[in-house]
Design a protein around this motif. Structure first.
Motif, PDB file in Angstrom:
ATOM      1  N   LEU A  51      11.523 -30.427   4.798  1.00  0.00           N
ATOM      2  CA  LEU A  51      10.738 -29.611   5.714  1.00  0.00           C
ATOM      3  C   LEU A  51      11.359 -28.231   5.746  1.00  0.00           C
ATOM      4  CD1 LEU A  51      11.427 -32.555   7.438  1.00  0.00           C
ATOM      5  CD2 LEU A  51       9.493 -31.637   8.734  1.00  0.00           C
ATOM      6  N   SER A  52      10.807 -27.368   6.594  1.00  0.00           N
ATOM      7  CA  SER A  52      11.455 -26.081   6.832  1.00  0.00           C
ATOM      8  C   SER A  52      11.797 -25.954   8.305  1.00  0.00           C
ATOM      9  CB  SER A  52      10.566 -24.915   6.389  1.00  0.00           C
ATOM     10  OG  SER A  52       9.337 -24.911   7.086  1.00  0.00           O
ATOM     11  N   ALA A  53      12.831 -25.196   8.591  1.00  0.00           N
ATOM     12  CA  ALA A  53      13.330 -25.083   9.956  1.00  0.00           C
ATOM     13  C   ALA A  53      12.328 -24.416  10.897  1.00  0.00           C
ATOM     14  CB  ALA A  53      14.651 -24.305   9.957  1.00  0.00           C
ATOM     15  N   ASP A  54      11.377 -23.669  10.343  1.00  0.00           N
ATOM     16  CA  ASP A  54      10.395 -22.992  11.183  1.00  0.00           C
ATOM     17  C   ASP A  54       9.162 -23.855  11.462  1.00  0.00           C
ATOM     18  OD1 ASP A  54       9.337 -22.929   8.629  1.00  0.00           O
ATOM     19  OD2 ASP A  54       9.242 -20.746   8.473  1.00  0.00           O
ATOM     20  N   GLU A  55       9.214 -25.133  11.098  1.00  0.00           N
ATOM     21  CA  GLU A  55       8.118 -26.056  11.365  1.00  0.00           C
ATOM     22  C   GLU A  55       8.037 -26.364  12.857  1.00  0.00           C
ATOM     23  OE1 GLU A  55       5.129 -27.566  11.274  1.00  0.00           O
ATOM     24  OE2 GLU A  55       5.547 -27.807   9.131  1.00  0.00           O
ATOM     25  N   TRP A  56       6.851 -26.810  13.310  1.00  0.00           N
ATOM     26  CA  TRP A  56       6.679 -27.223  14.700  1.00  0.00           C
ATOM     27  C   TRP A  56       7.686 -28.320  15.054  1.00  0.00           C
ATOM     28  CZ3 TRP A  56       3.710 -24.314  17.642  1.00  0.00           C
ATOM     29  CH2 TRP A  56       2.607 -23.659  17.096  1.00  0.00           C
ATOM     30  N   PRO A  57       8.307 -28.276  16.250  1.00  0.00           N
ATOM     31  CA  PRO A  57       9.229 -29.342  16.643  1.00  0.00           C
ATOM     32  C   PRO A  57       8.597 -30.739  16.617  1.00  0.00           C
ATOM     33  CG  PRO A  57       9.434 -27.471  18.121  1.00  0.00           C
ATOM     34  CD  PRO A  57       8.252 -27.191  17.251  1.00  0.00           C
ATOM     35  N   LYS A  77      17.201 -45.793   3.737  1.00  0.00           N
ATOM     36  CA  LYS A  77      17.002 -44.594   4.530  1.00  0.00           C
ATOM     37  C   LYS A  77      16.980 -43.370   3.627  1.00  0.00           C
ATOM     38  CE  LYS A  77      18.391 -42.140   8.684  1.00  0.00           C
ATOM     39  NZ  LYS A  77      19.248 -42.139   9.899  1.00  0.00           N
ATOM     40  N   SER A  78      15.834 -42.730   3.555  1.00  0.00           N
ATOM     41  CA  SER A  78      15.707 -41.499   2.780  1.00  0.00           C
ATOM     42  C   SER A  78      16.318 -40.333   3.553  1.00  0.00           C
ATOM     43  CB  SER A  78      14.237 -41.198   2.486  1.00  0.00           C
ATOM     44  OG  SER A  78      13.629 -42.253   1.770  1.00  0.00           O
ATOM     45  N   SER A  79      16.838 -39.358   2.842  1.00  0.00           N
ATOM     46  CA  SER A  79      17.393 -38.182   3.502  1.00  0.00           C
ATOM     47  C   SER A  79      16.260 -37.286   4.005  1.00  0.00           C
ATOM     48  CB  SER A  79      18.286 -37.397   2.529  1.00  0.00           C
ATOM     49  OG  SER A  79      17.523 -36.899   1.440  1.00  0.00           O
ATOM     50  N   LEU A  80      16.536 -36.578   5.096  1.00  0.00           N
ATOM     51  CA  LEU A  80      15.575 -35.659   5.707  1.00  0.00           C
ATOM     52  C   LEU A  80      16.272 -34.328   5.904  1.00  0.00           C
ATOM     53  CD1 LEU A  80      12.826 -35.121   7.112  1.00  0.00           C
ATOM     54  CD2 LEU A  80      13.865 -35.964   9.224  1.00  0.00           C
ATOM     55  N   SER A  81      15.751 -33.266   5.306  1.00  0.00           N
ATOM     56  CA  SER A  81      16.453 -31.988   5.325  1.00  0.00           C
ATOM     57  C   SER A  81      15.505 -30.834   5.558  1.00  0.00           C
ATOM     58  CB  SER A  81      17.171 -31.754   3.980  1.00  0.00           C
ATOM     59  OG  SER A  81      18.021 -32.822   3.647  1.00  0.00           O
ATOM     60  N   ASN A  82      15.987 -29.839   6.307  1.00  0.00           N
ATOM     61  CA  ASN A  82      15.327 -28.544   6.343  1.00  0.00           C
ATOM     62  C   ASN A  82      15.833 -27.734   5.156  1.00  0.00           C
ATOM     63  OD1 ASN A  82      13.735 -28.712   8.688  1.00  0.00           O
ATOM     64  ND2 ASN A  82      15.533 -28.382   9.987  1.00  0.00           N
ATOM     65  N   VAL A  83      14.920 -27.198   4.363  1.00  0.00           N
ATOM     66  CA  VAL A  83      15.322 -26.455   3.173  1.00  0.00           C
ATOM     67  C   VAL A  83      14.676 -25.071   3.186  1.00  0.00           C
ATOM     68  CG1 VAL A  83      15.555 -28.578   1.839  1.00  0.00           C
ATOM     69  CG2 VAL A  83      13.426 -27.288   1.720  1.00  0.00           C
ATOM     70  N   THR A  84      15.279 -24.176   2.460  1.00  0.00           N
ATOM     71  CA  THR A  84      14.751 -22.824   2.311  1.00  0.00           C
ATOM     72  C   THR A  84      14.608 -22.504   0.829  1.00  0.00           C
ATOM     73  OG1 THR A  84      16.986 -21.897   2.376  1.00  0.00           O
ATOM     74  CG2 THR A  84      15.787 -22.036   4.468  1.00  0.00           C
ATOM     75  N   VAL A  85      13.733 -21.573   0.545  1.00  0.00           N
ATOM     76  CA  VAL A  85      13.544 -21.092  -0.821  1.00  0.00           C
ATOM     77  C   VAL A  85      13.786 -19.589  -0.820  1.00  0.00           C
ATOM     78  CG1 VAL A  85      11.974 -20.919  -2.775  1.00  0.00           C
ATOM     79  CG2 VAL A  85      11.827 -22.893  -1.236  1.00  0.00           C
ATOM     80  N   THR A  86      14.769 -19.186  -1.597  1.00  0.00           N
ATOM     81  CA  THR A  86      15.083 -17.766  -1.724  1.00  0.00           C
ATOM     82  C   THR A  86      14.918 -17.364  -3.179  1.00  0.00           C
ATOM     83  OG1 THR A  86      16.705 -17.951   0.072  1.00  0.00           O
ATOM     84  CG2 THR A  86      16.821 -15.984  -1.322  1.00  0.00           C
ATOM     85  N   GLY A  87      13.909 -16.553  -3.449  1.00  0.00           N
ATOM     86  CA  GLY A  87      13.639 -16.173  -4.822  1.00  0.00           C
ATOM     87  C   GLY A  87      13.285 -17.402  -5.646  1.00  0.00           C
ATOM     88  N   SER A  88      14.116 -17.713  -6.624  1.00  0.00           N
ATOM     89  CA  SER A  88      13.896 -18.891  -7.474  1.00  0.00           C
ATOM     90  C   SER A  88      14.866 -20.012  -7.159  1.00  0.00           C
ATOM     91  CB  SER A  88      14.028 -18.499  -8.954  1.00  0.00           C
ATOM     92  OG  SER A  88      15.332 -17.999  -9.214  1.00  0.00           O
ATOM     93  N   THR A  89      15.470 -19.964  -5.962  1.00  0.00           N
ATOM     94  CA  THR A  89      16.493 -20.943  -5.605  1.00  0.00           C
ATOM     95  C   THR A  89      16.060 -21.738  -4.386  1.00  0.00           C
ATOM     96  OG1 THR A  89      18.234 -19.476  -6.434  1.00  0.00           O
ATOM     97  CG2 THR A  89      18.912 -21.288  -4.988  1.00  0.00           C
ATOM     98  N   VAL A  90      16.100 -23.079  -4.524  1.00  0.00           N
ATOM     99  CA  VAL A  90      15.833 -23.988  -3.410  1.00  0.00           C
ATOM    100  C   VAL A  90      17.170 -24.477  -2.888  1.00  0.00           C
ATOM    101  CG1 VAL A  90      14.679 -26.112  -2.693  1.00  0.00           C
ATOM    102  CG2 VAL A  90      13.659 -24.681  -4.474  1.00  0.00           C
ATOM    103  N   SER A  91      17.333 -24.458  -1.553  1.00  0.00           N
ATOM    104  CA  SER A  91      18.644 -24.755  -0.976  1.00  0.00           C
ATOM    105  C   SER A  91      19.097 -26.189  -1.189  1.00  0.00           C
ATOM    106  CB  SER A  91      18.643 -24.427   0.523  1.00  0.00           C
ATOM    107  OG  SER A  91      17.665 -25.203   1.209  1.00  0.00           O
ATOM    108  N   LYS A  92      18.181 -27.110  -1.450  1.00  0.00           N
ATOM    109  CA  LYS A  92      18.509 -28.496  -1.761  1.00  0.00           C
ATOM    110  C   LYS A  92      17.977 -28.817  -3.150  1.00  0.00           C
ATOM    111  CE  LYS A  92      20.245 -30.026   2.265  1.00  0.00           C
ATOM    112  NZ  LYS A  92      21.516 -30.739   2.454  1.00  0.00           N
ATOM    113  N   LYS A  93      18.732 -29.570  -3.924  1.00  0.00           N
ATOM    114  CA  LYS A  93      18.346 -29.882  -5.287  1.00  0.00           C
ATOM    115  C   LYS A  93      17.889 -31.336  -5.395  1.00  0.00           C
ATOM    116  CE  LYS A  93      19.552 -25.843  -6.915  1.00  0.00           C
ATOM    117  NZ  LYS A  93      18.548 -24.890  -7.414  1.00  0.00           N
ATOM    118  N   ALA A  94      16.760 -31.537  -6.035  1.00  0.00           N
ATOM    119  CA  ALA A  94      16.254 -32.876  -6.340  1.00  0.00           C
ATOM    120  C   ALA A  94      15.103 -32.718  -7.312  1.00  0.00           C
ATOM    121  CB  ALA A  94      15.791 -33.593  -5.076  1.00  0.00           C
ATOM    122  N   SER A  95      14.969 -33.677  -8.224  1.00  0.00           N
ATOM    123  CA  SER A  95      13.888 -33.579  -9.206  1.00  0.00           C
ATOM    124  C   SER A  95      12.544 -33.974  -8.610  1.00  0.00           C
ATOM    125  CB  SER A  95      14.195 -34.449 -10.426  1.00  0.00           C
ATOM    126  OG  SER A  95      14.340 -35.807 -10.042  1.00  0.00           O
TER     127      SER A  95
END
Length: 521
Positions: A51-57, A77-95
């Motif tokens: 998700l993104s941190a600016d999503e509705w609570p 239990k799957s991981s749940l993360s707030n992620v950001t995208v800056t340019g061509s970079t995603v803050s969390k990596k997964a295929s």
């Protein structure tokens, strides 16, 4: 219970599938892999949820439930993360990932739409709509994603809970201790699921007649025999913290109403969005001032019952804070000021205001010629015998406020067992589809009736006289986690209840009607 449960027996139309995980929904979940599926859990590994941190609570909270529901079904239990995208970079990596978010609110989803040139026209701008599907190369460095995207806050929430129910988690998992069928593999189809705007805009329940069962239980278990200082309500912080394992906090040292937390969650899992809270010796905003902020945080629209104008818990709040008689003819200024405070208190939140004062049932005033502004919704009620008293006539169907229905489940005081489907399908036909609210008492005895009312308001196009009987069979199979043959026995019992009641008028039943000690008498 509702008489259409009888039809399942009288018409001989009971049918079952090999297993029921959702009722009347488009199915996009599979429990084994194929060339056309996307893995949620496979070989003991869960796909990360982004998700993104600016999503509705409220979406953030529903995503937490989504991950928990996956674990309930699979043990993973799957991981749940707030992620950001800056340019061509995603803050969390997964295929491969699951991406959840709301159009125009989630920066992550907006970037997916832009990067993948994703067509969102089917839901954009639509009330509470959502879609889900597999998307290739959604963001830099991510090969594939299953996206769950809502047109608005509740659209995203419903998209998550819709999948949870298909996974096998009943909306009633907590309230009715419904077991969850376990699966080691969990997948979704690449084409996914979707749903447009609901048939009825606001769909909700009214907690009424909660005395004696719920209040007495709470008073016994969580107080010393005395309720809250101002209202006498037993729903204190002991009740809220002991009722379940988690407590939501908005402010330091502010314990929030966990009882209503589970009410809110149940409503959203059923695709409801509206609540009239309990009123017996209770006032929603006075029992706990964080109640309405919490409801808004979750995504629930709050209202008050037909006797409580302008978002004030009347008569409790008037008895506490009002001045003079509850009579606008002689006490107009005090009552007006009282209403203004209620409106200002509710202003920051999504609310529907009950208008006017109720001295007696007011339909007669309207029939005698009284008219209200065009933007006020006309809420027609049933007559306590199962019949909706009146529907909009042709000249009333273009009002901007629209029309709706206030209905009751429970024990009609008559032998005419008019069905919810029959009456609410008339409401759809006559455009009484702005607000549906159903009086469910203290909720517990009427789980199936309540869910059908909400489900029909969510999508009236699904249910017809030809397939209506399948609701009770599917409901029984899902709620009791039984194979088909045993579910048939359960549905027969449920369907037969109204037949048993019909043998005697319900208002004539008493402790001597049937023997409690002599079998079959």
């Amino acid at each position: 219970m509702l008489s259409f449960w009888q039809w399942a027996i009288f018409l001989g139309l009971i049918t079952f599938g090999s297993g029921v995980h959702c009722i009347g929904q488009q199915t996009c979940v599979a429990f084994q892999s194929s060339s056309s599926t996307f893995p949620i859990v496979t070989k003991g590994q869960g796909t990360p949820v982004f998700l993104s941190a600016d999503e509705w609570p409220g979406v953030q909270r529903a995503a937490t439930d989504f991950v928990s529901d996956i674990q309930q079904v699979t043990g993973v239990k799957s991981s749940l993360s707030n992620v950001t995208v800056t340019g061509s970079t995603v803050s969390k990596k997964a295929s491969s990932v699951i991406i959840v978010g709301t159009l125009g609110k989630s920066s992550l989803v907006d970037q997916v739409v832009s990067h993948a040139k994703l067509d969102v026209s089917s839901v954009e701008g639509q009330w509470e709509a959502f879609f889900a599907k597999q998307v290739k190369n959604p963001l830099p460095g991510i090969d594939s994603a299953y996206v769950i995207i809502g047109a608005d806050k509740r659209g995203t929430i419903y998209g998550l809970y819709d999948h949870s129910e298909q996974f096998g988690v009943s909306p009633w998992y907590w309230w009715a201790d419904v077991p969850t069928t376990k699966h080691s593999e969990l997948h979704v189809t690449a084409s996914g699921c979707s749903h447009g705007s609901p048939s009825v805009k606001y769909r909700g329940i009214f907690l009424n007649d909660e005395q004696p069962s719920l209040q007495n239980w709470a008073m016994e278990k969580f107080t010393n025999g005395t309720g809250a200082p101002l209202t006498g309500s037993p729903f204190n912080h002991f009740f809220y913290t002991k009722l379940c394992v988690h407590v939501v906090r908005f402010k330091q040292n502010a314990i929030i109403t966990t009882y209503f937390v589970y009410r809110f969650e149940l409503l959203l899992r059923m695709k409801a969005n509206y609540l009239w809270p309990a009123i017996w010796s209770s006032a929603f905003d006075i029992d706990d001032p964080e109640n309405q902020p919490l409801g808004d945080w979750w995504g629930i629209v709050m209202g008050t019952s037909h006797q409580e104008p302008m978002m004030r818990g009347t008569p409790i709040e008037w008895d506490l804070f009002g001045s003079g008689p509850w009579d606008y003819g002689v006490n107009a200024q005090n009552i007006y000021n009282y209403w203004v405070y209620g409106a200002e208190r509710a202003k920051p939140y999504e609310s529907i205001f009950t208008m006017g004062m109720r001295d007696k049932e007011v339909e007669g005033y309207y029939d005698d010629g009284m008219r209200v502004p065009d933007d006020i919704t006309l809420l027609w009620t049933d007559d306590n015998f199962g019949n909706i008293r009146r529907f909009p006539v042709i000249s009333e169907r273009n009002r901007t406020g629209g029309a709706g229905v206030y209905y009751h489940v429970g024990d009609p005081r008559d032998f005419k067992w008019i069905t919810t489907f029959e009456q609410m399908s008339l409401a759809i036909d006559r455009n009484a589809d702005r607000i549906w609210i159903v009086n469910v008492g203290d909720l517990k005895p009427y789980e199936m009736d309540t869910e059908f009312f909400i489900a029909y308001g969510w999508d009236a196009s699904i249910w017809t006289p030809e397939n209506l009987n399948s609701f009770v069979t599917s409901w029984a199979q899902r709620e009791f986690d039984l194979p088909s043959q045993q579910s048939l026995q359960v549905s027969n019992i449920i369907a037969g209840l109204t037949r048993f009641n019909a043998r005697r008028k319900p208002e004539l039943l008493n402790s001597t009607t049937y023997s409690l000690t002599n079998y079959r008498e």
